[in-house]
Motif scaffolding. Sequence first.
Motif, short mmCIF file in Angstrom:
data_model
loop_
_atom_site.label_atom_id
_atom_site.label_comp_id
_atom_site.label_asym_id
_atom_site.label_seq_id
_atom_site.Cartn_x
_atom_site.Cartn_y
_atom_site.Cartn_z
N THR A 63 111.43 80.49 147.15
CA THR A 63 112.68 79.47 147.61
C THR A 63 113.35 78.84 146.59
O THR A 63 114.22 78.19 146.75
CB THR A 63 111.91 78.71 148.95
OG1 THR A 63 110.95 78.15 147.63
CG2 THR A 63 111.41 79.67 149.47
N HIS A 89 116.95 80.00 144.64
CA HIS A 89 117.71 80.27 145.45
C HIS A 89 118.66 78.62 145.79
O HIS A 89 117.56 77.74 146.06
CB HIS A 89 118.40 80.91 146.45
CG HIS A 89 117.73 81.39 147.27
ND1 HIS A 89 116.19 81.61 147.48
CD2 HIS A 89 117.43 80.38 148.42
CE1 HIS A 89 116.29 81.59 148.46
NE2 HIS A 89 116.68 80.88 149.26
N PHE A 90 119.64 77.77 145.89
CA PHE A 90 120.38 76.62 146.72
C PHE A 90 119.54 76.68 147.91
O PHE A 90 120.24 78.06 148.97
CB PHE A 90 121.85 76.28 146.25
CG PHE A 90 121.19 76.16 144.90
CD1 PHE A 90 120.63 74.92 144.33
CD2 PHE A 90 122.20 76.86 143.94
CE1 PHE A 90 120.43 74.94 142.99
CE2 PHE A 90 122.05 76.19 142.78
CZ PHE A 90 121.23 75.36 141.99
N SER A 91 119.06 75.77 148.43
CA SER A 91 119.67 75.71 150.53
C SER A 91 120.09 74.37 150.09
O SER A 91 118.91 73.96 149.59
CB SER A 91 117.73 76.32 150.75
OG SER A 91 117.07 75.00 149.98
N LEU A 92 120.48 73.77 151.71
CA LEU A 92 120.53 72.78 152.03
C LEU A 92 119.41 71.54 151.46
O LEU A 92 119.50 70.88 151.26
CB LEU A 92 121.34 72.65 153.21
CG LEU A 92 122.25 71.23 153.64
CD1 LEU A 92 123.17 70.66 152.93
CD2 LEU A 92 122.15 71.57 154.73
N HIS A 95 116.56 71.59 150.26
CA HIS A 95 116.57 71.73 148.60
C HIS A 95 117.65 70.74 147.63
O HIS A 95 116.93 69.89 147.00
CB HIS A 95 115.80 72.92 148.01
CG HIS A 95 114.99 73.53 148.49
ND1 HIS A 95 114.78 74.75 147.45
CD2 HIS A 95 113.79 73.40 149.11
CE1 HIS A 95 113.42 75.39 148.46
NE2 HIS A 95 112.86 74.01 149.38
#
Length: 492
Positions: free
Chosen positions: A238, A241-244, A246
């Motif tokens: 996880t 990559h970027f996630s909202l 995080h």
Amino acid sequence: MRHSTKQRSLWLTLFLIAAIPRLLGALFLPNAFGDAYVYIRDIGVMSAKMCAGTFAMTDLYGFWLPLYQFLSALINIFVGNGFYAGKLVSAVFGVGVCLLIYSITLRLTAHRTAALLAFALIALNPLHIFYSASAMTDVPHAFFLLASLYFCLKERWMLAAIFAALAGLTRMESWMFIALIPAIQFFRERRVSLAAVAVLAIPPLFWLYVSWKATGNWLAGFVARQEYHDWLFAANPTLAHFSLPHIVRDGATLLISADIAVLIAAFVAGWFVIKPLVRRAHIQEDVSAIVPALIFFFATLGMIVLAYLTGAMPIIFPRYGLILFTLGIPILGWTLLTMRKRHPQLERRLLISVVAILAFDASVQLVGSVGLLNQISAQRAVADYIRAHFQTKSNARIFCDEGTVQALSGIPPEKFLTSFDAPRDREGFLNYLKEKNVEYLVFVSNQDSAPVRLFPDLEYGDYNQSFEPVMNSHTEFLYTSTWLYRVHTPGP
């Protein structure tokens, strides 16, 4: 004579205010992060070799740059305890940070009350006290940067270069000052000191030489870091990559630890500098004074943002924002006084707003620090149990995705397994535990952990033929939970 006595009394008072909580913290507070225990191990190894007379330059090589560990190892020769030696060295540098912020703010503002308030902001800041009590490089590195900035403001370029070089022997990101300090000197004097440039070039050249001497590869340190990042992303997909969620979490961490008021003040001060350039006018002398501090601040902010966006630093921890808070406090004092001079009608509202923001951020930091202390206490309970019951001389292993538990246990790293090499299916995972002779499994709620994905019921103390719950350690405030299971693998 009376003035001199008052000055000595003032400095002694400031020293005591800064020193008492940091030295007490070094003695009684835990380390703020698991990496501290790796530093402590390195300090112990170095000091042992120094005492035995076998210490060599190649012993400086490791995952991190060596100055902090080397200084702590020297102190440890007399202290005889690597755990406390590293924490005390960090605490002493933390005191120095507080005194430097007072001196820099006083030089920028010529306003003693503003300097005293700036000192109070850092001296009583819960996050800074916590990290000053930890055996890590963040606070010593901040001290070297502030000392370099102080001498830049005094136009003592060789001393500024020496302290920037010391910062560059502590953390790699300070190598950027090879270019920045000559740029500041050129801005102030329209010339560059070649001797200062030579001093600034020492850290990277020295590190490349040490890497070559120790491994035969002058880029070995960079290779090790890349391998670590590859392992981190493989073990924690996880993060790759970027996630909202995080981004929001990391952004909030940076805002609170750097302090919203400090960040706003830095951008306002930056506008004061840029505005005349946009209008093709000369920067006024009172504004040009803040330029070196802004260069230090925004270069550091830019490095953090760039490292985050490129994946070199996939998580933003509070200590990353803490360096911005440290560098930005003098800028905050300068900006408030400048705004008061230019817009006196806004003085009251500005002061109330800044105090409210500072109080809010400090409260959040205090709550976070208390929550972290609780979390570490819970993790220590599991680590203590493992240390007391696990036979390190056996061929058994421990499966654990929680680095802090590993570090606190004091058990050799080779005895631990993680999700990095573990199979992704239930049957394969159980066979893997059997093959590796895993005796204990530490279960933490990490979404990238193989046990979490494969055996989610373990979060609730599930008992089955493969896993027997041994203990659970958790915190009610900022809830965290860590389960310890004994592994029962089926026979052949």
